[in-house]
Design an enzyme around this catalytic site. Structure first.
Site, mmCIF file in Angstrom:
data_model
loop_
_atom_site.group_PDB
_atom_site.id
_atom_site.type_symbol
_atom_site.label_atom_id
_atom_site.label_comp_id
_atom_site.label_asym_id
_atom_site.label_seq_id
_atom_site.Cartn_x
_atom_site.Cartn_y
_atom_site.Cartn_z
ATOM 1 N N ASP A 11 0.863 -1.186 0.000
ATOM 2 C CA ASP A 11 0.000 0.000 0.000
ATOM 3 C C ASP A 11 0.898 1.234 0.000
ATOM 4 O O ASP A 11 1.552 1.531 1.001
ATOM 5 C CB ASP A 11 -0.877 -0.055 1.261
ATOM 6 C CG ASP A 11 -1.968 0.990 1.251
ATOM 7 O OD1 ASP A 11 -1.927 1.917 0.426
ATOM 8 O OD2 ASP A 11 -2.866 0.885 2.113
ATOM 9 N N LEU A 12 0.967 1.918 -1.134
ATOM 10 C CA LEU A 12 1.849 3.083 -1.236
ATOM 11 C C LEU A 12 1.347 4.222 -0.360
ATOM 12 O O LEU A 12 0.132 4.423 -0.217
ATOM 13 C CB LEU A 12 1.917 3.537 -2.699
ATOM 14 C CG LEU A 12 2.908 2.875 -3.664
ATOM 15 C CD1 LEU A 12 3.759 1.806 -3.030
ATOM 16 C CD2 LEU A 12 2.250 2.398 -4.910
ATOM 17 N N TYR A 16 -0.712 9.791 -4.895
ATOM 18 C CA TYR A 16 -0.708 10.908 -5.848
ATOM 19 C C TYR A 16 0.290 11.984 -5.409
ATOM 20 O O TYR A 16 0.997 12.574 -6.235
ATOM 21 C CB TYR A 16 -2.100 11.545 -5.979
ATOM 22 C CG TYR A 16 -3.162 10.701 -6.667
ATOM 23 C CD1 TYR A 16 -2.930 9.390 -7.055
ATOM 24 C CD2 TYR A 16 -4.417 11.260 -6.931
ATOM 25 C CE1 TYR A 16 -3.923 8.649 -7.678
ATOM 26 C CE2 TYR A 16 -5.413 10.521 -7.561
ATOM 27 C CZ TYR A 16 -5.165 9.219 -7.926
ATOM 28 O OH TYR A 16 -6.160 8.497 -8.540
ATOM 29 N N ARG A 48 -0.287 16.725 6.376
ATOM 30 C CA ARG A 48 -1.075 16.048 7.422
ATOM 31 C C ARG A 48 -0.712 16.534 8.809
ATOM 32 O O ARG A 48 -1.569 16.665 9.685
ATOM 33 C CB ARG A 48 -0.881 14.533 7.332
ATOM 34 C CG ARG A 48 -1.621 13.980 6.121
ATOM 35 C CD ARG A 48 -1.571 12.475 6.012
ATOM 36 N NE ARG A 48 -1.800 12.128 4.612
ATOM 37 C CZ ARG A 48 -2.108 10.924 4.172
ATOM 38 N NH1 ARG A 48 -2.210 9.905 5.034
ATOM 39 N NH2 ARG A 48 -2.307 10.704 2.890
ATOM 40 N N ASP A 103 -3.051 2.317 -6.050
ATOM 41 C CA ASP A 103 -1.948 2.366 -5.085
ATOM 42 C C ASP A 103 -1.837 1.140 -4.196
ATOM 43 O O ASP A 103 -1.068 1.148 -3.241
ATOM 44 C CB ASP A 103 -2.065 3.630 -4.225
ATOM 45 C CG ASP A 103 -3.327 3.625 -3.374
ATOM 46 O OD1 ASP A 103 -4.249 2.849 -3.658
ATOM 47 O OD2 ASP A 103 -3.384 4.420 -2.413
ATOM 48 N N GLU A 104 -2.586 0.080 -4.493
ATOM 49 C CA GLU A 104 -2.484 -1.130 -3.685
ATOM 50 C C GLU A 104 -2.324 -2.354 -4.575
ATOM 51 O O GLU A 104 -2.877 -2.425 -5.666
ATOM 52 C CB GLU A 104 -3.738 -1.303 -2.807
ATOM 53 C CG GLU A 104 -3.925 -0.187 -1.799
ATOM 54 C CD GLU A 104 -5.154 -0.400 -0.930
ATOM 55 O OE1 GLU A 104 -5.591 -1.551 -0.748
ATOM 56 O OE2 GLU A 104 -5.681 0.623 -0.448
#
Length: 431
Positions: A11-12, A16, A48, A103-104
Site C-alpha cells: 500500500d503506497l 498521488y 497532514r 496504489d495497492e
DNA sequence: TGGGGTTAT
DNA sequence: ATAACCC
C-alpha cells in the site's frame, strides 16, 4: 506439514502526492495537496502534520493550512503510469499480483516462501529474523512452521518495499498474513513506510480491533446500513449474530461471506489483474444543460481515451456513456448508463491515427445520450463519463500485432516465471 | 466528494 | 443495466 498461504498487501503512502513530489522535487519538504475540483483528494505527510486530511474540501484545507500548496490531479495519467510500474515490478517476483485501485497490490508469495524454506532446511539453518513489526508484539515460535513461513514472508515484503524505493523512488506499507483480508488490514497498523506481519494467534485481536464494521474490506456502505438495522455495530456483534438472522436480511450468499470475514476468514485467491478490463474518462461539473455542451464534453474526453487504447494495443468492442443528473437530495448516487456494441468497421480503426474515428464515435455516444435524456425537455447534468470495454486482442495472424511480439518475447521456459503483462505498455513504435 | 476501477446479479 | 464493492 500443511503449507499455509502467504499473502502480501503493498500500500503506497499518499500515492498521488508522492508522484507529484517526484515530478517536482521542490515540493518535497513543503505541505502539498492534490486537488480534484473542490477537493483535496490526498496530501503528503507535511500537510497532514498541519491538519489536512484526505478528501477535505479545498476551502477548509486552506483555512486550516494557508501555506498548503495545491497541484491539480484531475488528469490521472501520471498516477496510472506509475501505478502500473509498481504492479509490473511486483510481477517480477511472482505472477500472482492483483491490483486494488492505483496504489495497492496483493501478491501471493506462497511459492517463493516454500522455495526459501527448503533452502533454509537444506542448509540446516534454524535462524530466521522477522523484518518490520509483528502485530500485537506476538512472540514468534520458530518450531511453528506457519510462523517461519510468515517470517520469511516479512523478509520478502521488505525486499518488495526496497525494490519499489530504489527503482521507483516510492515508499509504502506492507502487510503479511495468510490471506488477502488479513494482509490488507494488518498493512495499515504502522503507517507511513513500515510493514507488519500477522501471526494466526492474533487474527481475532486484529478483527476485534476494528471499531466499525465498515472497516472490514467487503462490507460497504449499504451492507453497513442494513446491519445497523439489526443492531450490529462492530465486528463482535457480527460474529455473535445468529447466521439465520443474517441470512434472512442479506441472503445466504452474502451473509455467509461477511460472517466469515468477521472472523478474518477469506479464501478468495490473489487473482492476477493483467491488463485493464476497461478504459474510461470522466469529468464532473456544476452544470451541463444543452445537447451542444454534451457533445463538446464528449469530444474533450475522447482523444485522451483513444490514445490510451491505442497504446494498449487491444481493441474495444463495447462503448458506454454514463451521466449523473443533478438532484438536491442524494447528491452522488444517481448515475445512469447506456452501452452498445461498437460497429465492426469502427473497431478496426482503433490503434490507427485517431482522427477518422472520433466523429462516428461522438455520433454513437450522442445516440446513447438521447436514449437516456429527452433533449426536448430541460435537463441538468453534473457528470459525463465514457467507457470502452470488452477488449479483445488483435488477431494473432497479423504481423506486427502485439501477439506477434509476445510470442517472440516469451519462448516456452523451463525455469522462469516471467510476468505476463509487461506487454500492456509495450510501445507501438516497436514496428 | 474525485476520477477512476472490479465483480455479481 | 444496475448495484454493490474497492481505492
Amino acid at each position: 506439514s500443511a503449507a499455509c498461504r502467504v499473502v502480501v498487501h503493498v500500500d503506497l503512502d499518499c500515492f498521488y502526492a508522492q508522484v507529484e513530489m517526484i515530478r517536482n522535487p521542490e515540493l518535497r519538504d513543503k505541505p502539498l495537496g492534490v486537488q480534484q475540483k473542490y477537493l483535496v483528494v490526498t496530501c503528503n505527510y507535511e500537510a497532514r502534520k498541519l491538519g489536512v486530511k484526505k478528501l477535505m474540501s479545498v476551502k477548509y484545507a486552506k483555512e486550516k493550512c494557508p501555506q498548503l500548496i495545491l497541484v491539480n490531479g484531475e488528469d490521472l495519467t501520471p498516477y496510472r503510469e506509475m501505478s502500473y510500474k509498481v504492479t509490473e515490478l511486483l510481477g517480477e517476483f511472482s505472477p500472482l499480483v492483483e491490483r486494488l485501485g492505483f496504489d495497492e497490490n496483493f501478491v501471493d508469495i506462497t511459492e517463493i516462501v516454500e522455495k526459501r524454506l527448503k533452502q533454509l532446511q537444506q542448509s540446516g539453518c534454524s535462524r530466521v529474523c522477522v523484518a518490520g513489526h509483528v502485530y500485537n508484539h506476538q512472540a514468534i515460535n520458530l518450531d511453528n512452521t506457519t510462523h517461519v513461513r510468515l517470517v520469511i514472508g516479512s523478509q520478502i515484503a521488505e525486499e518488495f518495499r526496497e525494490a519499489i524505493y530504489t527503482r521507483l523512488c516510492l515508499t509504502g506499507c506492507a502487510g503479511v498474513a495468510s490471506n488477502k483480508l488479513l494482509a490488507k488490514l494488518v498493512s495499515g497498523t504502522f503507517k507511513p513506510n513500515q510493514q507488519t506481519v500477522l501471526l494466526p494467534e492474533s487474527c481475532l485481536d486484529l478483527m476485534r480491533s476494528l471499531d466499525h464494521i465498515q472497516k472490514v474490506p467487503g462490507i460497504g456502505y449499504k451492507t453497513t446500513k442494513r446491519l445497523e438495522t439489526l443492531g450490529v455495530r462492530n465486528v463482535c456483534d457480527l460474529q455473535a449474530l445468529p447466521s439465520a438472522v443474517l441470512e434472512k436480511e442479506l441472503g445466504v450468499s452474502i451473509a455467509q461471506h461477511i460472517q466469515k470475514l468477521s472472523y478474518g476468514e477469506d479464501d478468495s485467491p490473489v487473482t492476477p489483474s493483467g491488463p485493464p478490463q476497461s478504459f474510461s474518462d470522466e469529468d464532473s461539473f456544476k452544470k451541463c444543460s444543452s445537447e451542444v455542451e454534451v457533445k463538446e464534453k464528449i469530444e474533450e474526453l475522447l482523444p485522451n481515451l483513444l490514445d490510451r487504447i491505442s497504446k494498449d494495443g487491444r481493441q474495444p468492442h463495447t462503448v458506454r456513456l454514463t451521466i449523473r443528473q443533478f438532484s438536491s437530495t442524494d447528491k452522488w448516487f444517481n448515475r445512469e448508463s447506456r452501452q452498445c456494441p461498437i460497429p465492426p468497421h469502427l473497431i478496426q480503426k482503433f490503434g490507427k491515427e485517431s482522427s477518422n474515428i472520433i466523429s462516428p464515435l461522438v455520433d454513437i455516444l450522442m445516440k446513447l445520450f438521447r436514449k437516456m435524456i429527452d433533449v426536448d425537455l430541460p435537463f441538468h447534468l453534473t457528470l459525463l463519463s465514457v467507457c470502452f470495454s470488452n477488449l479483445k486482442d488483435l488477431p494473432s495472424s497479423k504481423k506486427g500485432s502485439i501477439g506477434f511480439y509476445l510470442k517472440q518475447m516469451s519462448p516456452p521456459s523451463t525455469s522462469g516465471k516471467q510476468h505476463s503483462y509487461a506487454f500492456t505498455f509495450l510501445p507501438q513504435e516497436v514496428e
